[in-house]
Design an enzyme around this catalytic site. Structure first.
Site, mmCIF file in Angstrom:
data_model
loop_
_atom_site.group_PDB
_atom_site.id
_atom_site.type_symbol
_atom_site.label_atom_id
_atom_site.label_comp_id
_atom_site.label_asym_id
_atom_site.label_seq_id
_atom_site.Cartn_x
_atom_site.Cartn_y
_atom_site.Cartn_z
ATOM 1 C CB CYS A 84 -0.944 -0.002 1.192
ATOM 2 S SG CYS A 84 -2.081 -1.399 1.204
ATOM 3 C CB CYS A 213 -13.228 -0.802 6.089
ATOM 4 S SG CYS A 213 -13.506 -1.658 7.664
ATOM 5 C CB SER A 214 -9.741 2.070 2.676
ATOM 6 O OG SER A 214 -8.968 0.897 2.847
ATOM 7 C CG HIS A 343 -6.179 2.091 -0.156
ATOM 8 N ND1 HIS A 343 -4.996 2.650 -0.611
ATOM 9 C CD2 HIS A 343 -5.808 1.081 0.697
ATOM 10 C CE1 HIS A 343 -3.972 2.017 -0.062
ATOM 11 N NE2 HIS A 343 -4.439 1.068 0.721
#
Length: 396
Positions: A84, A213-214, A343
């Site tokens: 990430c 939460c993404s 994301h």
């Protein structure tokens, strides 16, 4: 630190739910974001000397296929994958090329075309990059799929047990970031939710609910990095943003010790922040606006402590006092953060850079943090790497 490094052009696509734009493939994403960054910098692709392209899910040399949408000039193109933290790793490598005097004008690109659903392992016939991290967590908390919310949820549980944070503190972060995203046209979600709606959304792994939460996302980001000489020669001082400090740190011994909080990267985040502030001769208390890696609300709260916004164990007190939103001491994730902006793994770090560039230029429209002079970026990838970057408006 070497030569001074400046951001002179940024661009990004709107982040989208995978598959929501028919026929929108990763070369299209990169053409859109890269063209926007080049136009913002008033630079043509044939002036770019090196390209660093970040993505996590894709075939070898997808970076070349993506960058070729901007031109075929024969320059080095490096494919980057750091989980990430991939986008900010491409940014870091580009900045290193300029900082070391190897290039005057570099392009950092990032993209992701993701599969629907939660992240999962691609290969099951070999050791996973998070095997040892999962072992640390499993000693205290029963493993559960999907693995990402389990890991960050376990860290939140540890913080609750040690320091007294509550599920409501984490939910308030989700509420804040969704509220911030209402004013971001690039965000995947632009809906505002009440605290109760965040708390009542589906539980993914306690204390985390869906709205903390993404999401999985498609999208791209791009940044043009140049030297001081390039800024002067091309008259770009008015739009240039200087990188005052930047550090990449990977897992430390503490990361694989006994703490769930350490296993999800808090120690390497702390080390990276310390290095950056030492390089720049500045402190966290001088920072006005922050884009940090809120893949889950738990990580935002824990990162408050890692970056030094407060003492260890007191992140939830910042939430209680509304110190990380408009009207507070810092504005954290004015973009909506990963939770609401989205994301797409390879693009996230470059989108953070784009947002902070707009903030320091004073062009962030309804998201603008009044009087923003100093901005901090934090992007983390488990397995692991973290990149922390400090920016200010150029003084040339």
């Amino acid at each position: 630190m070497g030569n001074r490094v400046f951001v002179v052009g940024v661009g990004m696509t709107k982040f989208e739910k995978p598959g929501s734009r028919e026929g929108w493939d990763y070369p299209d994403m990169v053409r859109e974001a890269g063209t926007a960054a080049l136009n913002d910098a008033d630079v043509s692709y044939d002036q770019i000397e090196q390209v660093f392209v970040g993505f996590v899910y894709g075939d070898s040399c997808s970076g070349q296929r993506a960058a070729y949408e901007l031109g075929l000039s024969g320059v080095p193109i490096v494919n980057v994958n750091n989980n990430c933290a991939t986008g900010s790793t491409a940014l870091y490598l580009g900045a290193e090329a300029v900082r070391g005097g190897r290039a005057d004008c570099v392009l950092a690109l990032g993209f992701e075309k993701m599969q629907m659903g939660s992240l999962s392992a691609m290969y099951t016939d070999r050791s996973g990059p998070l095997d040892k991290h999962m072992e640390v967590l499993a000693r205290k908390y029963e493993p559960q799929n999907p693995f990402a919310p389990y890991m960050f949820g376990a860290a939140a549980r540890e913080h609750m047990e040690l320091y007294g944070s509550t599920p409501e503190h984490y939910a308030k972060i989700g509420e804040k970031n969704h509220r911030h995203s209402v004013n971001n046209p690039y965000a995947q979600f632009q809906d505002e939710y009440t605290l109760q709606e965040v708390l009542d959304s589906r539980t993914i792994y306690e204390p985390l609910t869906k709205l903390q939460c993404s999401p999985t996302s498609d999208g791209s980001g791009a940044v043009v990095l140049v030297s001081e000489d390039f800024v002067r020669r091309h008259g770009l001082a008015d739009q240039a943003i200087e990188i005052l400090g930047q550090a990449m740190v990977t897992d430390l011994p503490e990361s694989l010790g006994v703490s769930a909080i350490s296993a999800i990267g808090s120690d390497m985040s702390r080390k990276a922040a310390e290095l950056v502030f030492e390089q720049a001769g500045r402190t966290i208390h001088e920072v006005d606006v922050i884009e940090l890696h809120d893949c889950f609300s738990a990580n935002e709260l824990l990162t408050y402590e890692a970056l030094g916004l407060c003492a260890v164990g007191e992140g939830h007190k910042l939430v209680e006092n509304r110190e990380t939103t408009y009207g507070g001491r810092w504005v954290v994730n004015p973009s909506g953060g990963l939770i609401s902006k989205g994301h797409p793994l390879g693009a996230t770090g470059l989108a953070q850079c784009s947002e902070l560039t707009w903030q320091l230029r004073g062009t962030a429209d309804k998201r603008q943090v009044e009087g923003a002079q100093l901005a901090l970026q934090h992007n983390i990838g488990l397995g692991g790497a973290v990149v922390v970057t400090l920016y200010q408006k150029a003084e040339i």
